[in-house]
Write an enzyme that holds these catalytic residues in place. Structure first.
Site, PDB file in Angstrom:
ATOM      1  CB  THR A 198       0.593   3.132   7.888  1.00 50.37           C
ATOM      2  OG1 THR A 198       0.059   2.467   6.773  1.00 50.37           O
ATOM      3  CG2 THR A 198       2.038   2.724   8.051  1.00 50.37           C
TER       4      THR A 198
ATOM      5  NE  ARG B 293      -2.165  -2.613  -1.345  1.00 49.36           N
ATOM      6  CZ  ARG B 293      -1.715  -1.752  -0.434  1.00 49.36           C
ATOM      7  NH1 ARG B 293      -1.667  -2.066   0.836  1.00 49.36           N
ATOM      8  NH2 ARG B 293      -1.311  -0.560  -0.819  1.00 49.36           N
ATOM      9  CB  VAL B 294       1.979  -6.983   0.229  1.00 53.53           C
ATOM     10  CG1 VAL B 294       3.071  -6.370   1.092  1.00 53.53           C
ATOM     11  CG2 VAL B 294       1.518  -8.317   0.810  1.00 53.53           C
ATOM     12  N   GLY B 295       1.296  -3.684   0.481  1.00 51.96           N
ATOM     13  CA  GLY B 295       1.723  -2.339   0.094  1.00 51.96           C
ATOM     14  C   GLY B 295       3.175  -2.074   0.436  1.00 51.96           C
TER      15      GLY B 295
ATOM     16  CB  THR C 177       2.243   6.833   6.709  1.00 53.84           C
ATOM     17  OG1 THR C 177       0.819   6.707   6.651  1.00 53.84           O
ATOM     18  CG2 THR C 177       2.595   8.271   7.035  1.00 53.84           C
ATOM     19  N   GLY C 178       1.133   6.293   3.676  1.00 53.94           N
ATOM     20  CA  GLY C 178       0.385   6.822   2.523  1.00 53.94           C
ATOM     21  C   GLY C 178      -0.077   5.696   1.622  1.00 53.94           C
TER      22      GLY C 178
ATOM     23  N   GLY D  32       0.238   2.940  -0.630  1.00 54.89           N
ATOM     24  CA  GLY D  32       1.421   2.104  -0.762  1.00 54.89           C
ATOM     25  C   GLY D  32       1.989   2.003  -2.162  1.00 54.89           C
TER      26      GLY D  32
HETATM   27  N1  GLY Z   1       0.827   2.439   3.429  1.00 59.97           N
HETATM   28  C1  GLY Z   1       0.091   1.309   3.729  1.00 59.97           C
HETATM   29  C2  GLY Z   1      -0.323   0.545   2.543  1.00 59.97           C
HETATM   30  O1  GLY Z   1      -0.437   1.087   1.459  1.00 59.97           O
HETATM   31  O2  GLY Z   1      -0.550  -0.638   2.687  1.00 59.97           O
END
Ligand code: GLY
Length: 301
Positions: free
Chosen positions: A168, A196-198, A219-220, A222
């Site tokens: 990210t 998959r969406v974070g 960031t991290g 998700g």
């Molecule tokens: N922080 C990015 C994700 O988990 O997709």
């Protein structure tokens, strides 16, 4: 007022050998965004430009250089938010585009919607004149190797795995008019299932901007960031403290206390002060803080 910008290039266990490209990429992005702000560009202009530069830099897990999912696809997520209007635009699980952050901006500014996903997002992008690219245009050897390793071992991405891979990019800015904006873009977590969406494209999770308080990008991992609505939580904490660094530290503490999570967060407040904090071994970031008397780009890991 004097504009400020802060960018991040992911919070994770960045190996020594990758420190320099991360610092350089963040510095380039922060400098380009600040140049735009000095030239009278808006906070939205600056964060989109800064993030697009990092999407084009294969060092980072966003745009070119993004991770592959379990089906061997590159699915990208991005968001832009304007603190003046509270409007946001986002794409999720979009394939075959180089700069999802620019498509997110068009959604924010040229539609009545906030998020488009998958093929619908790609159709919109193509109609808006964005060039469709191939997966090879986005793919780097590092990620192909990781995908082959996944095919060999079948080991999924885990929080543990995540501490050893990229993540990210994001930017927060305040312009000369005092308006704030933020943007976040990612290839997501490595070895993620298709679809998959974070947190990154979700308003309040991967980013939040409000002209009354400031702008944040997170960031991290998700799923943990979503659980504490990390970016909006940072904004809410900032309402109770004067210093953006304290706000970021307290938000990272919430992530740890509530979901045993780790990650990083950056922010700019409405006075042009920047904040940052991470609980991962390293976070790549760079900023130009307008409140200082001279232009100085600071980078740190
Ligand atoms: N922080 C990015 C994700 O988990 O997709």
């Amino acid at each position: 007022m004097k504009p400020s910008i802060i960018v991040h290039g992911g919070a994770w266990d960045i190996p020594d050998v990758l420190v320099e490209p991360h610092e350089r990429g963040c510095e380039l992005a922060a400098t380009a965004g600040h140049d735009l702000l000095l030239a009278g560009g808006s906070a939205v202009d600056a964060v989109v430009e800064a993030v697009a530069i990092m999407e084009d830099d294969s060092t980072f897990d966003a745009g070119v250089g993004s991770v592959l999912n379990q089906s061997g696809q590159v699915e990208l997520d991005a968001i832009v938010m304007d603190g003046k209007s509270l409007r946001s635009g986002a794409v999720a699980a979009i394939q075959f585009v180089r700069n999802p952050v620019r498509i997110a901006r068009n959604i924010m500014e040229r539609t009545n919607h906030s998020m488009l996903v998958g093929d619908g997002a790609l159709d919109f992008a193509v109609k808006e004149g964005f060039e469709r690219c191939t997966i090879e245009d986005l793919l780097v050897g590092r990620e192909l190797e990781d995908y082959r390793e996944f095919m060999r071992t079948g080991v999924m991405g885990t929080k543990r795995h995540f501490s050893g891979v990229g993540d990210t990019v994001g930017a927060c800015a305040i312009d000369r008019e005092g308006h704030v904006a933020c943007a976040t873009s990612t290839g997501g977590i490595p070895r993620k299932p298709a679809g998959r969406v974070g947190d990154s494209p979700l308003v309040g999770c991967g980013a939040y901007a409000d002209d009354g308080v400031g702008a944040v990008s997170a960031t991290g991992w998700g799923e943990q960031i979503m659980a504490v609505v990390m970016s909006k939580t940072t904004i809410d904490i900032k309402r109770t403290v004067s210093d953006p660094i304290t706000a970021c530290k307290n938000a990272i503490a919430v992530l740890k206390e509530r979901v045993d999570g780790f990650g990083g967060v950056i922010m700019v407040d409405i006075h042009g002060k920047v904040g940052y904090c991470h609980s991962t071994p390293r976070m790549a970031f760079a900023f130009v803080e307008g409140v200082s008397s001279e232009r100085r780009v600071s980078t740190s890991m």
